[in-house]
Write a protein that holds these residues in place. Structure first.
Motif, PDB file in Angstrom:
ATOM      1  N   PHE A 124       0.843  -1.303   0.001  1.00 44.77           N
ATOM      2  CA  PHE A 124      -0.110  -0.089   0.009  1.00 44.77           C
ATOM      3  C   PHE A 124       0.837   1.255  -0.151  1.00 44.77           C
ATOM      4  CE2 PHE A 124      -3.415  -2.885   0.872  1.00 44.77           C
ATOM      5  CZ  PHE A 124      -4.502  -1.913   0.496  1.00 44.77           C
ATOM      6  N   TYR A 125       1.893   1.108   0.659  1.00 45.27           N
ATOM      7  CA  TYR A 125       2.814   2.426   0.704  1.00 45.27           C
ATOM      8  C   TYR A 125       3.516   2.589  -0.543  1.00 45.27           C
ATOM      9  CZ  TYR A 125       6.650   5.387   1.626  1.00 45.27           C
ATOM     10  OH  TYR A 125       7.561   6.349   1.293  1.00 45.27           O
ATOM     11  N   VAL A 126       3.931   1.761  -1.457  1.00 46.26           N
ATOM     12  CA  VAL A 126       4.527   2.034  -2.610  1.00 46.26           C
ATOM     13  C   VAL A 126       3.450   2.296  -3.631  1.00 46.26           C
ATOM     14  CG1 VAL A 126       5.366   0.900  -4.672  1.00 46.26           C
ATOM     15  CG2 VAL A 126       6.254   0.332  -2.468  1.00 46.26           C
ATOM     16  N   GLU A 129       2.066   5.996  -2.495  1.00 44.64           N
ATOM     17  CA  GLU A 129       3.059   7.060  -2.750  1.00 44.64           C
ATOM     18  C   GLU A 129       2.914   7.580  -4.007  1.00 44.64           C
ATOM     19  OE1 GLU A 129       6.997   5.766  -2.519  1.00 44.64           O
ATOM     20  OE2 GLU A 129       7.707   7.822  -1.976  1.00 44.64           O
ATOM     21  N   GLY A 130       3.145   6.707  -5.174  1.00 46.30           N
ATOM     22  CA  GLY A 130       2.851   6.877  -6.442  1.00 46.30           C
ATOM     23  C   GLY A 130       1.795   7.952  -6.778  1.00 46.30           C
ATOM     24  N   ALA A 131       0.722   7.313  -6.248  1.00 50.46           N
ATOM     25  CA  ALA A 131      -0.619   8.388  -6.499  1.00 50.46           C
ATOM     26  C   ALA A 131      -0.679   9.605  -5.858  1.00 50.46           C
ATOM     27  CB  ALA A 131      -2.034   7.347  -6.052  1.00 50.46           C
ATOM     28  N   ALA A 132      -0.151   9.445  -4.475  1.00 51.30           N
ATOM     29  CA  ALA A 132      -0.359  10.837  -3.743  1.00 51.30           C
ATOM     30  C   ALA A 132       0.744  11.795  -4.431  1.00 51.30           C
ATOM     31  CB  ALA A 132       0.111  10.435  -2.303  1.00 51.30           C
ATOM     32  N   GLY A 137       2.937  16.365  -4.294  1.00 51.18           N
ATOM     33  CA  GLY A 137       4.549  16.480  -4.227  1.00 51.18           C
ATOM     34  C   GLY A 137       5.241  15.161  -3.641  1.00 51.18           C
ATOM     35  N   PRO A 138       6.501  15.036  -3.976  1.00 54.15           N
ATOM     36  CA  PRO A 138       7.146  13.895  -3.369  1.00 54.15           C
ATOM     37  C   PRO A 138       7.277  13.718  -1.728  1.00 54.15           C
ATOM     38  CG  PRO A 138       8.445  14.823  -4.874  1.00 54.15           C
ATOM     39  CD  PRO A 138       7.317  15.721  -4.867  1.00 54.15           C
ATOM     40  N   ALA A 139       7.607  15.060  -1.278  1.00 52.80           N
ATOM     41  CA  ALA A 139       7.584  15.059   0.183  1.00 52.80           C
ATOM     42  C   ALA A 139       6.316  14.972   0.921  1.00 52.80           C
ATOM     43  CB  ALA A 139       8.195  16.585   0.578  1.00 52.80           C
ATOM     44  N   VAL A 144       1.809  10.836   3.706  1.00 52.50           N
ATOM     45  CA  VAL A 144       0.406  10.393   3.270  1.00 52.50           C
ATOM     46  C   VAL A 144       0.412   9.261   3.141  1.00 52.50           C
ATOM     47  CG1 VAL A 144      -1.610  10.592   2.045  1.00 52.50           C
ATOM     48  CG2 VAL A 144      -0.225  12.963   2.749  1.00 52.50           C
ATOM     49  N   ALA A 145       1.301   8.617   2.226  1.00 50.10           N
ATOM     50  CA  ALA A 145       1.206   7.085   1.810  1.00 50.10           C
ATOM     51  C   ALA A 145       1.719   6.400   3.176  1.00 50.10           C
ATOM     52  CB  ALA A 145       2.124   6.831   0.910  1.00 50.10           C
TER      53      ALA A 145
END
Length: 403
Positions: A124-126, A129-132, A137-139, A144-145
């Motif tokens: 779920f994290y991976v 992270e891509g969707a969010a 933004g990445p930070a 959130v992820a």
């Protein structure tokens, strides 16, 4: 069935081994890096912290939380799931070889549940992270992820533990149980996330920075657990006094408490209320110890007197004030003539009253299950809450052999 039970941990171990080979084979990280992460998870798997529900959370969940967060500069997803598989498999082998009987008795189910939960977190994290990352933004996407994946993991962990621990449990009870366990789960998630975020900056000082605050939380959780165990043992000892003195049937307090807890859970009481029901049910006959006084026997007494004396004894302990109030009302009728019901009578007291009457009918009078239930149904006009009687019927009929 016995062979299948022996086969389950073997299948789990082979599955972990397969995931480890596949993950490491597809990993862009070095075998040494993946192995170090696996060893950290394995070592952490030997440390557990007790929660309010009775579940024990493994520190390996903190280490497994950190691994996916490090994807990118150090790990890729294949390396992450490979490290998780290596870690839990190594920890399981160590416990099987060197663990105590108590540890090995639950190691199979605990490691199966925890390893699957760690895989869920990583997946779920991976994905999140891509969707969010596309929106905030990445930070911000990392945080959130991580929080969203932690909620998924915690929901699975709590649900799987409850299903393997309780025969029946209401959703309301499960939700409140999860809320009580959240501080322990959050501390594990926080130490894993903190380690992952400070590792690139501090290097080998990162474990010290992450584990120092956690160590204080671990000690606090462990002391809280010891206090609960001490309370429970003290109450069990006090509950035995009337039985040892021959003033109450042997085992009556244990049987009444077990049935009361089952009914309280069935009716959806929250975990704190269920604990109060258990304590009050164990101590509901403590007032009978006054029946050794000849003056009291000569003057005469009622069930209400016994409840009042018991409540006065229990209220000497400040932490049992709530229990004393329940014991004081355990003999009050559900309704009196001319009234619909007593609105001031708490549901825990009504549960204890009916459970005690059921045990009296089956253990002392020798009634069958159906005969004892008939006693409760006849008493539902005034003495027993019909909802409680229905709850007892559900519980005891589940334990009856089906023809």
């Amino acid at each position: 069935m016995t062979r299948l039970r022996h086969l389950e941990p073997v299948l789990w171990a082979l599955t972990m081994l397969g995931i480890a080979f596949i993950g490491v084979g597809q990993s862009d990280s070095s075998l040494v890096a993946v192995s170090i992460a696996g060893v950290l998870i394995a070592g952490a798997a030997l440390i557990t912290v007790p929660a309010s529900s009775g579940n024990r959370f493994s520190l390996a969940l903190a280490a497994a939380t950190a691994v996916p967060l490090l994807i990118g500069p150090i790990f890729d997803f294949g390396g992450a799931i490979g490290a998780v598989a290596v870690g839990f498999l190594s920890g399981w082998v160590v416990l099987q070889l060197f663990g105590s009987d108590e540890q090995t008795a639950t190691a199979d189910s605990d490691f199966l549940r925890q390893s699957f939960g760690a895989f869920l977190f990583a997946a779920f994290y991976v994905a999140l992270e891509g969707a969010a990352g596309l929106w905030i933004g990445p930070a911000g996407a990392n945080l959130v992820a991580a929080v969203a994946a932690a909620l998924v993991w915690f929901g699975f962990e709590t649900g799987a533990w409850a299903m393997t621990t309780y025969d029946r449990v209401s959703r309301r009870y499960l939700l409140r149980l999860a809320v009580e366990d959240w501080p322990v789960a959050f501390s594990l998630f926080a130490v894993g996330a903190l380690f992952a975020y400070v590792l690139p900056e501090l290097g080998w000082w990162a474990p010290v920075v992450a584990l120092l605050p956690y160590s204080f939380a671990h000690i606090a959780f462990y002391r809280s657990h010891l206090a609960r165990v001490t309370y429970s043992q003290t109450i069990r000892s006090l509950a035995r006094i009337p039985e040892v003195a021959g003033l109450s049937p042997d085992g009556h307090s244990d049987r009444t408490a077990d049935l009361s807890v089952a009914v309280a859970t069935e009716l959806g009481l929250n975990p704190h209320e269920v604990r109060m029901v258990e304590y009050a049910a164990r101590l509901h006959d403590i007032g009978r110890i006054t029946l050794n006084e000849l003056n009291i026997i000569k003057v005469g007494f009622t069930d209400d007197d016994i409840a009042r004396w018991g409540s006065e004894i229990i209220s000497e302990a400040p932490f049992l004030t709530e229990v004393a109030a329940l014991v004081r009302q355990q003999h009050d009728p559900y309704r009196r003539p001319g009234e619909r019901k007593d609105p001031d009578l708490p549901i825990p007291s009504k549960i204890i009253k009916a459970a005690s009457a059921y045990d009296h009918a089956t253990s002392e009078l020798g009634f069958s299950t159906l005969e004892a239930l008939e006693v409760l149904h006849r008493g539902a006009a005034y003495d027993f809450d019909p909802d409680v009687v229905e709850g007892i019927r559900h519980i005891v009929m589940l334990g009856e052999p089906q023809s």
